[in-house]
Design an enzyme around this catalytic site. Structure first.
Site, PDB file in Angstrom:
ATOM      1  N   LYS A 103       0.651  -0.162  15.134  1.00 45.17           N
ATOM      2  CA  LYS A 103       2.025  -0.215  15.618  1.00 45.17           C
ATOM      3  C   LYS A 103       2.345  -1.417  16.512  1.00 45.17           C
ATOM      4  O   LYS A 103       3.519  -1.665  16.794  1.00 45.17           O
ATOM      5  CB  LYS A 103       2.367   1.063  16.396  1.00 45.17           C
ATOM      6  CG  LYS A 103       2.415   2.306  15.528  1.00 45.17           C
ATOM      7  CD  LYS A 103       3.467   2.172  14.452  1.00 45.17           C
ATOM      8  CE  LYS A 103       3.270   3.157  13.334  1.00 45.17           C
ATOM      9  NZ  LYS A 103       3.778   2.686  12.060  1.00 45.17           N
TER      10      LYS A 103
ATOM     11  N   HIS B 220       0.840  -1.192   0.000  1.00 43.70           N
ATOM     12  CA  HIS B 220       0.000   0.000   0.000  1.00 43.70           C
ATOM     13  C   HIS B 220       0.878   1.245   0.000  1.00 43.70           C
ATOM     14  O   HIS B 220       1.752   1.402   0.851  1.00 43.70           O
ATOM     15  CB  HIS B 220      -0.919   0.014   1.233  1.00 43.70           C
ATOM     16  CG  HIS B 220      -2.088  -0.912   1.104  1.00 43.70           C
ATOM     17  ND1 HIS B 220      -3.241  -0.777   1.850  1.00 43.70           N
ATOM     18  CD2 HIS B 220      -2.295  -1.987   0.304  1.00 43.70           C
ATOM     19  CE1 HIS B 220      -4.095  -1.729   1.515  1.00 43.70           C
ATOM     20  NE2 HIS B 220      -3.548  -2.474   0.590  1.00 43.70           N
TER      21      HIS B 220
ATOM     22  N   TYR C 170       3.506   6.473  10.152  1.00 38.81           N
ATOM     23  CA  TYR C 170       2.688   5.330   9.737  1.00 38.81           C
ATOM     24  C   TYR C 170       3.527   4.314   8.961  1.00 38.81           C
ATOM     25  O   TYR C 170       3.429   3.089   9.213  1.00 38.81           O
ATOM     26  CB  TYR C 170       1.514   5.801   8.867  1.00 38.81           C
ATOM     27  CG  TYR C 170       0.445   4.750   8.659  1.00 38.81           C
ATOM     28  CD1 TYR C 170      -0.598   4.620   9.584  1.00 38.81           C
ATOM     29  CD2 TYR C 170       0.465   3.898   7.559  1.00 38.81           C
ATOM     30  CE1 TYR C 170      -1.588   3.652   9.407  1.00 38.81           C
ATOM     31  CE2 TYR C 170      -0.518   2.941   7.367  1.00 38.81           C
ATOM     32  CZ  TYR C 170      -1.540   2.814   8.296  1.00 38.81           C
ATOM     33  OH  TYR C 170      -2.510   1.869   8.132  1.00 38.81           O
TER      34      TYR C 170
ATOM     35  N   TYR D 122      -9.540   5.273   7.626  1.00 38.26           N
ATOM     36  CA  TYR D 122      -9.759   5.618   9.025  1.00 38.26           C
ATOM     37  C   TYR D 122     -10.789   6.738   9.050  1.00 38.26           C
ATOM     38  O   TYR D 122     -10.547   7.823   8.509  1.00 38.26           O
ATOM     39  CB  TYR D 122      -8.457   6.095   9.679  1.00 38.26           C
ATOM     40  CG  TYR D 122      -7.388   5.033   9.812  1.00 38.26           C
ATOM     41  CD1 TYR D 122      -7.152   4.409  11.032  1.00 38.26           C
ATOM     42  CD2 TYR D 122      -6.595   4.663   8.718  1.00 38.26           C
ATOM     43  CE1 TYR D 122      -6.167   3.442  11.165  1.00 38.26           C
ATOM     44  CE2 TYR D 122      -5.606   3.694   8.841  1.00 38.26           C
ATOM     45  CZ  TYR D 122      -5.399   3.089  10.064  1.00 38.26           C
ATOM     46  OH  TYR D 122      -4.431   2.139  10.193  1.00 38.26           O
TER      47      TYR D 122
ATOM     48  N   PRO E 100      -4.568   0.261  18.709  1.00 41.72           N
ATOM     49  CA  PRO E 100      -4.349  -0.216  17.335  1.00 41.72           C
ATOM     50  C   PRO E 100      -4.510   0.860  16.267  1.00 41.72           C
ATOM     51  O   PRO E 100      -4.279   0.579  15.090  1.00 41.72           O
ATOM     52  CB  PRO E 100      -5.420  -1.303  17.178  1.00 41.72           C
ATOM     53  CG  PRO E 100      -6.499  -0.912  18.136  1.00 41.72           C
ATOM     54  CD  PRO E 100      -5.801  -0.280  19.299  1.00 41.72           C
TER      55      PRO E 100
END
Length: 390
Positions: free
Chosen positions: A297, A72, A385, A201, A293
């Site tokens: 990580k 991704h 990220y 998200y 979550p």
């Protein structure tokens, strides 16, 4: 029985450490409380930082991940009816993440350990750590009805928050830091096509939602829910309706629904225990730290611990240097705190706190409004990220 390193915990952290040590000629024995089938039945995260994927290649367990995992280049934040794509590859100079289920990763590690005849003892009970401050520690345990003891040089505690390793460090030596969030995540696994090619998200007035996936035909979705709730209270129809309301309408319009394969609620909390070393005992992964979550990580932090610890142990056995062992706790904790900060930031940014913190709710609005126009903040999010360097 005697070995060089006893590894407590047969999840991905312990298995990866054992594999890396074995490839470098360092002997280890893995002790796992549950059966192999139980370990492989656990549904966990599936977003791997580039550092972890590189480490798996080094450990020679990446063949299936490279063939079946999905790279991704970015992910989306959804709020206020709009979406903002965080372009990981562009903002970080080429970094990406890999979507590959932790269950599959654990299966690959088991197969790799079997191929090298690694020693893994399952269904081990009543584990006790002895003489941690001496040069000759040992671990005793009950296995197959018999009390056994393994002498070793070092012990790696990879047995999670509820394991024996962390609490084997005396309370007067440990300092614990904890933050519990007032909600949990209800997660559903379904054999449906993911709603999008990348993770989404979503923040909505009703609460947080996450659209994730394990493969092209297996989806993983989450919605924020009260800690007092129960998965039994959520029918599949209720879950899909709730998820549809919390993501933008144009995304909900292509949502494919179906029967849930697995449904569970996980609390959100941050926990860090310092130090991560006591004598010949070294903690790694959830034995030393837990993160919400939201930033993906948990597994990735465990992997960076294993990178530092495996490097230090291999250096010790190959060159006699204990420099890496001496600095392990400090080095690992530096990255742990940074990753925990990011997980805390993402949790505070995207969840509904309106019932308990109206000021914080408006700060979320301001932060997201600023984020839309700030490439600097988008870059910071992308760097964290995709994964901070080891």
């Amino acid at each position: 029985m005697k070995t060089q390193v006893v590894i407590i915990g047969g999840g991905p952290s312990g298995l990866l450490l054992s594999q890396l040590l074995d490839l470098a000629g360092v002997d280890s024995v893995v002790l796992e409380r549950k059966s192999r089938d139980y370990v492989l039945s656990r549904i966990r995260a599936g977003v791997l930082e580039q550092g972890l994927t590189d480490l798996l290649r080094k450990a020679q367990v990446s063949t299936r991940m490279d063939a079946e995992g999905k790279i991704h280049d970015g992910f989306c934040l959804a709020f206020g009816g709009q979406t903002l794509r965080i372009d990981l590859k562009r903002l970080t100079g080429g970094k990406t993440v890999m979507v590959y289920g932790q269950t599959e990763l654990t299966r690959d590690l088991y197969e790799a350990r079997d191929a090298l005849n690694g020693t893994i003892l399952h269904e081990v009970e009543d584990v006790v750590l002895h003489d941690l401050k001496s040069a000759s520690p040992s671990v005793s345990f009950l296995h197959a009805g018999e009390r056994q003891r393994i002498a070793c040089d070092f012990i790696a505690g990879c047995d999670g928050f509820h394991g024996v390793s962390c609490t084997s460090i005396p309370a007067e030596v440990r300092t614990e830091y904890e933050k519990t969030f007032p909600f949990g995540w209800l997660g559903v696994l379904s054999r449906t096509r993911p709603v999008d090619d990348e993770l989404i998200y979503a923040r909505s007035p009703e609460g947080f939602a996450l659209c994730s996936m394990r493969s092209d035909t297996l989806s993983r979705y989450y919605v924020q829910c009260p800690l007092s709730d129960s998965a039994e209270n959520w029918s599949d129809d209720r879950f899909w309706n709730t998820l549809s309301r919390r993501i933008p309408a144009h995304i909900a319009a292509r949502l494919e629904t179906g029967p849930s394969i697995e449904k569970s609620i996980a609390p959100l909390r941050s926990f860090i225990s310092e130090p991560m070393r006591f004598g010949q005992l070294f903690l790694a992964g959830d034995a030393a730290h837990i993160v919400p979550p939201t930033g993906a990580k948990g597994l990735n932090l465990a992997a960076s611990d294993i990178f530092y610890l495996s490097t230090a142990l291999i250096d010790f056995y190959q060159s006699g240097s204990n420099a890496g062992l001496q600095t392990y706790s400090q080095t690992a904790l530096s990255r742990v705190w940074k990753a925990s900060r990011f997980s805390w930031f993402m949790t505070e940014l995207l969840h509904d706190f309106s019932q308990t913190d109206r000021f914080g709710d408006r700060m979320q609005d301001a932060q997201l409004d600023y984020l839309v126009g700030s490439e600097a903040l988008q870059t910071s999010i992308a760097e964290n990220y995709a994964g901070l360097p080891y």
